[in-house]
Every structure is written in structure tokens, then in C-alpha cells.
Design an enzyme around this catalytic site. Sequence first.
Site, mmCIF file in Angstrom:
data_model
loop_
_atom_site.group_PDB
_atom_site.id
_atom_site.type_symbol
_atom_site.label_atom_id
_atom_site.label_comp_id
_atom_site.label_asym_id
_atom_site.label_seq_id
_atom_site.Cartn_x
_atom_site.Cartn_y
_atom_site.Cartn_z
ATOM 1 N N HIS A 160 33.701 55.953 76.581
ATOM 2 C CA HIS A 160 35.113 56.322 76.785
ATOM 3 C C HIS A 160 35.454 57.580 75.992
ATOM 4 O O HIS A 160 34.974 57.776 74.878
ATOM 5 C CB HIS A 160 36.038 55.171 76.404
ATOM 6 C CG HIS A 160 36.044 54.815 74.941
ATOM 7 N ND1 HIS A 160 36.930 55.368 74.047
ATOM 8 C CD2 HIS A 160 35.268 53.970 74.220
ATOM 9 C CE1 HIS A 160 36.717 54.863 72.837
ATOM 10 N NE2 HIS A 160 35.707 54.008 72.918
ATOM 11 N N GLU A 206 39.804 53.089 77.308
ATOM 12 C CA GLU A 206 39.154 51.927 76.701
ATOM 13 C C GLU A 206 39.991 51.364 75.565
ATOM 14 O O GLU A 206 40.056 50.139 75.384
ATOM 15 C CB GLU A 206 37.766 52.316 76.184
ATOM 16 C CG GLU A 206 36.911 51.154 75.734
ATOM 17 C CD GLU A 206 37.093 50.779 74.264
ATOM 18 O OE1 GLU A 206 36.600 49.722 73.843
ATOM 19 O OE2 GLU A 206 37.741 51.565 73.535
ATOM 20 N N GLU A 233 29.035 52.599 72.275
ATOM 21 C CA GLU A 233 30.267 52.475 71.495
ATOM 22 C C GLU A 233 30.024 52.904 70.052
ATOM 23 O O GLU A 233 28.900 53.246 69.678
ATOM 24 C CB GLU A 233 30.780 51.033 71.526
ATOM 25 C CG GLU A 233 31.945 50.811 72.476
ATOM 26 C CD GLU A 233 33.231 51.477 72.037
ATOM 27 O OE1 GLU A 233 33.253 52.121 70.957
ATOM 28 O OE2 GLU A 233 34.224 51.380 72.764
ATOM 29 N N HIS A 307 38.570 53.903 63.440
ATOM 30 C CA HIS A 307 39.989 53.914 63.810
ATOM 31 C C HIS A 307 40.874 54.463 62.689
ATOM 32 O O HIS A 307 42.004 53.991 62.507
ATOM 33 C CB HIS A 307 40.453 52.509 64.212
ATOM 34 C CG HIS A 307 40.067 52.143 65.601
ATOM 35 N ND1 HIS A 307 40.736 51.183 66.342
ATOM 36 C CD2 HIS A 307 39.075 52.600 66.420
ATOM 37 C CE1 HIS A 307 40.171 51.066 67.530
ATOM 38 N NE2 HIS A 307 39.161 51.924 67.603
#
Length: 522
Positions: A160, A206, A233, A307
Site C-alpha cells: 500500500h 490500507e 508490510e 506509525h
Amino acid sequence: MVTPPSPRRSAAGAGAAAGAPRVLLALVVLYGFMSFLVYRVIHMRHVAPLDSDASPDEFSEGRVLQHLRRLVVDIPCRQEGRPGLETAAQYIKGQLEGLAAHAGPEYRVDVEETIVSGSFSMMFLRHRVTLGYRNHKNIVMRISSNVSEEDEPSLLVNGHFDSPLGSPGAADCGSCVASMLELSRLMLESGWIPPRPVIFLFNGAEELFLLGSHGFMKTHKWSSTVGAFINIEASGSGGADLVCQSGPGSWPSRIYAQTAKYPMANSVAQDMFGIIPGDTDYRIFAEDVAKIPGLDIIFVLGGYFYHTSYDTLENLLPGSIQARGENLFNLVKAFTNSPMLLKESERSNKAVNEGIDDLRAIFFDYLTWFMIFYPRDVSLIIHSLPVAIFLLTPLFLSFPNITMISLFRTVLDLARGMLLHAFGVILAIVVPAMTAGLRLLFTKNAMNWVCSPLFGIFYVCPGIIGRFIAAEDHMGAIRAITLLGCFWSLFSSNSGLHASWAEWRFSNIFYFHVPSSWAIYL
């Protein structure tokens, strides 16, 4: 009347006491070497990244970084609804169209920009979530030979290009997209023609509960031809790619074990993935929407960047992308050559007619050097051996002076040793937890220890103290040092779940439980 200790038992005790310091020193040296080795391997120090001027028939980390600079530095804010996401989509599409324009006549290359809409319901963290979405963009590329059929079984490679809020998304998942761009270039310029089509899905949603992959599976004409998939990922900044999930069936993990140049996989990771509060597109492809066999391959080292605003180009670990790319190219070749690459209808018929075993196999790597792979029924025998050795060793040490009294005493000593061992393990968990709780009274930085792997020792030391509390004699030191080795093998990679699973398995079974229980008995 007090029975004096036998000369044989006294001599044995004195010999054990005299040899204890040497055993401790040997264990310290052993685990010191293992920790150094694990640290270097997991941080990919043994992989030399290739520059951007490397040969066209080789995967180059330098060329991947060029794409990454464009996606991460020049195009900020790749989130849904932000202009950066559309700019990133056009950059990816332009790169793919450029590759298609220069492809040789032996290739058939199709590039499509698709807009997906739909709705679905899923369970997430034990709560049902219902989602409706509109106008999300995917970029799809299909590479095949010029004689391939439209409905031929194909391999899907997915990543993604959107990033989470507040994060540049260099690793998650700019590194995935840039690696896929370099992989597609390598396929077209190396002269290798895939025997089955390869579909590259660059999905743009995603981070919003897997919307892009769901839209592809529900609306795209090529989705019904997918016979296997590889999902890329990142939940960290690099390190070896860990196969966190695989299946249905065991043949995807078997192909990985046979072909990956730098294997990093363990069947235990899939058992633990369910407790992690997150998901990947693997769920859409293999579980919720379809039952396509595949692999979920994830960067896991440096998870504290995940993140956050620190997921930048500078924090990527050198060598990680190089190892990922070389693994991927080998996997693409192996999957497209496999007779197990079948469409959905063909998979169902083959499973019924041939009775394919759908149980997951047992597999694990050792320091990314090689893989060990065996069926589940074989594991019942192999995994029972340590238990048999553990139970029979005390009797073997008492042979040939075995009587009913000595046998009863041996059983009691064994039970006492197991209870002490279990109590020590509990204390090794409780004491560090209590220490961490008390530390919060003096500081508000709950996770500042992750800035350096060396700080992990401050969590290991209370565990050693907990083990010492349960120790009755000097052999408790051996158990404590053994525990130190097991925990240090985990913390040497910055985070407990990011260590080499194979190293943990071997040390946990053979260096920890069995020797320390023997030590209690002896």
C-alpha cells in the site's frame, strides 16, 4: 537417628560446587557470543546493499531509495483526502507506464488505474466494524508472457502506498511500494519471463481498514485469477522480513523455506499475530474475502518508529531492503513455477480429489541462514523428545542404584524441582512488572527504554533477581544466567518480539527449561 550423607553424594556435591564458577563463566561467554551474533544478523549487517548504478539484472537498494526519496521527501502527506496521496499514485503509475513502454516484445504488460467502492463488515479487537467506502484509488500492473491467457492463474504481489496520519511512512509502507517498483523493473530488464502472470497491486487505502485490497478483490477482473499472493508490510524500520502469517495450507511457507535467500520465518509468529492490535491485507486475501494461499512478510525491527513521525528515510536500516528484494525475486520465480498455483475453482477440485492436508506445518529459521521445515505430525515426535529427556534423565543419573525408595525420592525431587522452577519463572515475570510499575512513579516517560537496546538490561536484571529468589543453592545462579541468555537474545534486537524466533526456540528449550530443571534436581 540421623543418617550421615554418603561419601559419593558428598563428593558429588563438592565437585558441583567447585565446578559452578566455570559453568557460569562458560554460560556468560556462550550467551555473550550468541547475543553479538544475533544482533549482527538481525540488523542485517551481513547484507551489502547495492548502489543505484548496480547491474540492471540485480535488485538494487540504491534504486529503491531513489523511489523512496520521491515518495517520502518530495511527496508529503500520503493520507486519504490529502493531495500527496494522489501525487504518489500518479508517480507510481508514471513509473509503471515507463517500464511498460520499454518492455521487450516477449512481455505483455498492462497498467491500470482503478477506482474502488464498496462495503463490508469485519471483526476487529473483538468488536464488529462495518465500513462503507467510495472512490479509493488503486494502481495495478500485470506482467506476463506475450502468449499468456487472460484467465491464467497468477501471483499477486501487494503493498500500500498510503501512510498513517502524522507519519512520513518511509517504512510503512513506502519501502514496500518502492521495492515493488524495483522488482517490476528487474523482472522486465533481467530477461526472465514469468511462466505465469504476476500482478502488482499498489493499493491506496490500507490504513483505513484495508479498503484498497477489499476493493480489488471485489471489483477487479483479475482478482478471480489470483492463485497465490505475497503481501509486503512494515511495522518497523527494517531488519529481516519476518513471515508473520502464511496459508491457507502449508505450501506457501514450504516454497519460502526452499527459496528465500535470507529466510526469517517462524510458525509461532502466526500463533502470536492474533494478539497484536492490528491487521494487514493478508486478512482480506486469505481469510475474510477469499481463501487464497499466501505469505504476509513484514519488517519488524525498530517497531518504535511504527506509525510515528520518526518513520523517516534516515531511520531505515541499511541492507534490509536489499535482502527483501532478493528474497522477493526468488519467491516470485518459485511461486510462478509451482504446480500449486491454481485458480479458486482449481484449488477446490484439487483439494477434494487429492485430499490436500490444510494444516500448517512447523517451520523456523536459524539466524536467517537456513530454514527447518517439517509436517505437524512429525512435530508430535520431535517436540516430545525434550519432555522425555527431562523425565528420564534423573532416573538415568540414579542408575544402577535404583530402589523403590530411591525411585520415590527421585519423583519427589523432580516434583520439587518443577515447582521451584515454575515459581522462579513466575517471579521472573512478576518482579520486572512490579519494577516497571514503580518506575512510573518517578517518570512519565513510560517507554523511553526503547531508544536503545542496551536499556533492556534494566528489565532483565529484575527477572534475574526473581529467579534467584526461588533458588535453593548455587545452581540457582546457573538457572539465572541461563534465563539472562534467553531474555538477552530477545532484547538484543530492540524489542522482545523482534528477535530470531529460531534462536529463542533453541535457547528456550535446550538451554533454559531442561538444564535448569536438571540443576534443581542435581
